[in-house]
Write an enzyme that holds these catalytic residues in place. Structure first.
Site, mmCIF file in Angstrom:
data_model
loop_
_atom_site.group_PDB
_atom_site.id
_atom_site.type_symbol
_atom_site.label_atom_id
_atom_site.label_comp_id
_atom_site.label_asym_id
_atom_site.label_seq_id
_atom_site.Cartn_x
_atom_site.Cartn_y
_atom_site.Cartn_z
ATOM 1 N N SER A 39 -2.190 11.532 4.715
ATOM 2 C CA SER A 39 -1.072 10.601 4.523
ATOM 3 C C SER A 39 -1.566 9.192 4.802
ATOM 4 O O SER A 39 -2.213 8.939 5.829
ATOM 5 C CB SER A 39 0.077 10.956 5.465
ATOM 6 O OG SER A 39 1.157 10.052 5.293
ATOM 7 N N HIS A 48 1.541 3.566 -0.615
ATOM 8 C CA HIS A 48 1.650 4.859 0.073
ATOM 9 C C HIS A 48 0.956 5.915 -0.770
ATOM 10 O O HIS A 48 1.015 5.881 -2.000
ATOM 11 C CB HIS A 48 3.121 5.226 0.265
ATOM 12 C CG HIS A 48 3.358 6.696 0.435
ATOM 13 N ND1 HIS A 48 3.734 7.517 -0.613
ATOM 14 C CD2 HIS A 48 3.252 7.506 1.526
ATOM 15 C CE1 HIS A 48 3.860 8.754 -0.173
ATOM 16 N NE2 HIS A 48 3.572 8.776 1.109
ATOM 17 N N HIS A 91 -0.023 2.523 -12.725
ATOM 18 C CA HIS A 91 0.506 3.671 -13.457
ATOM 19 C C HIS A 91 -0.506 4.218 -14.469
ATOM 20 O O HIS A 91 -0.572 5.447 -14.676
ATOM 21 C CB HIS A 91 1.807 3.294 -14.155
ATOM 22 C CG HIS A 91 2.995 3.313 -13.252
ATOM 23 N ND1 HIS A 91 3.759 4.441 -13.057
ATOM 24 C CD2 HIS A 91 3.536 2.349 -12.463
ATOM 25 C CE1 HIS A 91 4.727 4.172 -12.198
ATOM 26 N NE2 HIS A 91 4.620 2.908 -11.820
ATOM 27 N N HIS A 139 0.019 -1.771 4.863
ATOM 28 C CA HIS A 139 0.795 -3.012 4.844
ATOM 29 C C HIS A 139 -0.199 -4.167 4.912
ATOM 30 O O HIS A 139 -1.075 -4.194 5.778
ATOM 31 C CB HIS A 139 1.763 -3.058 6.030
ATOM 32 C CG HIS A 139 2.773 -1.952 6.021
ATOM 33 N ND1 HIS A 139 3.831 -1.929 5.145
ATOM 34 C CD2 HIS A 139 2.866 -0.822 6.774
ATOM 35 C CE1 HIS A 139 4.558 -0.844 5.357
ATOM 36 N NE2 HIS A 139 3.996 -0.151 6.327
ATOM 37 N N THR A 174 -1.285 13.678 -0.060
ATOM 38 C CA THR A 174 -1.432 14.956 -0.747
ATOM 39 C C THR A 174 -1.505 16.041 0.318
ATOM 40 O O THR A 174 -2.006 15.803 1.414
ATOM 41 C CB THR A 174 -2.686 15.017 -1.638
ATOM 42 O OG1 THR A 174 -3.850 14.723 -0.850
ATOM 43 C CG2 THR A 174 -2.595 14.031 -2.780
#
Length: 297
Positions: free
Chosen positions: A119, A133, A167, A123, A136
């Site tokens: 995880s 963020h 993306h 920032h 997995t």
């Protein structure tokens, strides 16, 4: 299923640890290469690593992991990269939540579980550089197994080209496995990271998946590895592009208000936060995602 999955568990846990090591090295390299801006004269940031432990209700060992946090760096104001492997028995609340979500029979009779994952939340110092963020994970019970996770970009000052790049990298890695994955998991991220009381998403999205089990463990493991591999090429070029952009006090104020939005989501809605606290994992590791400073209007 227990014996059958011993090797798979070991391989998944080792992969999440390797991914953690690769990301930590890449982020420290970003710190070393930062030679401009208001923080360039201070020492390059380094991760402080703490071993975390989880204890079962009877006090026996129930796994743990590594919490790696960098604070006050040249590029990163606060970034955490946690990895853990935990196991034991789910408590009644967690059993009920699992049964409701997954519809898994037998949890009450055999509530054993095993979970491993990475995880990450970053920032940034520069308000023009987006927060991010990524996580997995693999989850196992004697009744079922699955993978989950994803990655989403959280800029306080949005740039369309940054969103497009992030993306595009996610799509490229998803398309290696199934052309339906990216549109499906992008839509899931838009839904999952929505903040109902603010009537907006917390960022510009990415991908999110949970309960992922096609019945082919090798194929699903290969896919979740690519979800992890997508992170650095999706995020690092944006950071390198924006980290020297001049900012104003108004920009910083915008960043702090946006961080408040991020904190609201993680404390009220995030599944991982709820699961970590309910299963007794180290609270500091679970709440690592919270920003160092935030503001509400």
């Amino acid at each position: 299923m227990t014996e059958e999955f011993a090797e798979q568990k070991q391989r998944a846990s080792a992969w999440f640890r390797q991914l953690r090591d690769d990301i930590v090295a890449a982020f420290e390299a970003l710190e070393d290469s930062q030679t401009e801006g208001p923080f360039a004269d201070q020492p390059a940031g380094r991760f402080e690593v703490t071993e975390t432990k989880r204890e079962s209700a009877d006090g026996s060992d129930a796994g743990g992991g590594l919490m790696s946090v960098m604070r006050g760096g040249r590029v990163f104001e606060k970034v955490g990269v946690n990895v853990s492997t935990v196991y034991g028995e789910l408590g009644e609340r967690a059993q009920a939540a699992m049964a409701a979500r997954k519809g898994i029979p037998g949890m009450k009779d055999d509530p054993r579980f095993w979970a491993s994952g990475i995880s990450l939340v970053a920032h940034m110092q520069n308000p023009h550089t987006p927060a991010v963020h990524m996580n997995t994970r693999m989850f196992w019970t004697p009744h079922a197994w699955w993978f989950g996770g994803g990655s989403d970009l959280n800029p306080c000052i949005e740039y369309d080209e940054d969103t497009a790049h992030f993306h595009a990298v996610q799509k490229e890695h998803c398309d290696r496995h199934d052309p339906s994955y990216y549109p499906r998991f992008k839509a899931w991220a838009d839904e999952y990271f929505y903040i109902p009381h603010r009537k907006r998403t917390r960022g510009v999205g990415g991908i999110f998946l949970d309960d992922h089990n096609t019945g082919d463990w090798e194929a699903d493991f290969a896919f979740i590895q690519d979800v992890g591999r997508a992170f650095l090429p999706a995020f690092v070029p944006i950071t390198e592009k924006r980290r020297n952009t001049p900012w104003t006090e108004a920009d910083k104020d915008t960043q702090l208000i946006h961080r408040g939005l991020y904190a609201e989501y993680n404390l009220v809605y995030d599944r991982g936060t709820k699961f970590g606290l309910e299963t007794g994992h180290d609270a500091n590791a679970v709440l690592m995602s919270l920003p160092p400073m935030a503001k509400w209007v």
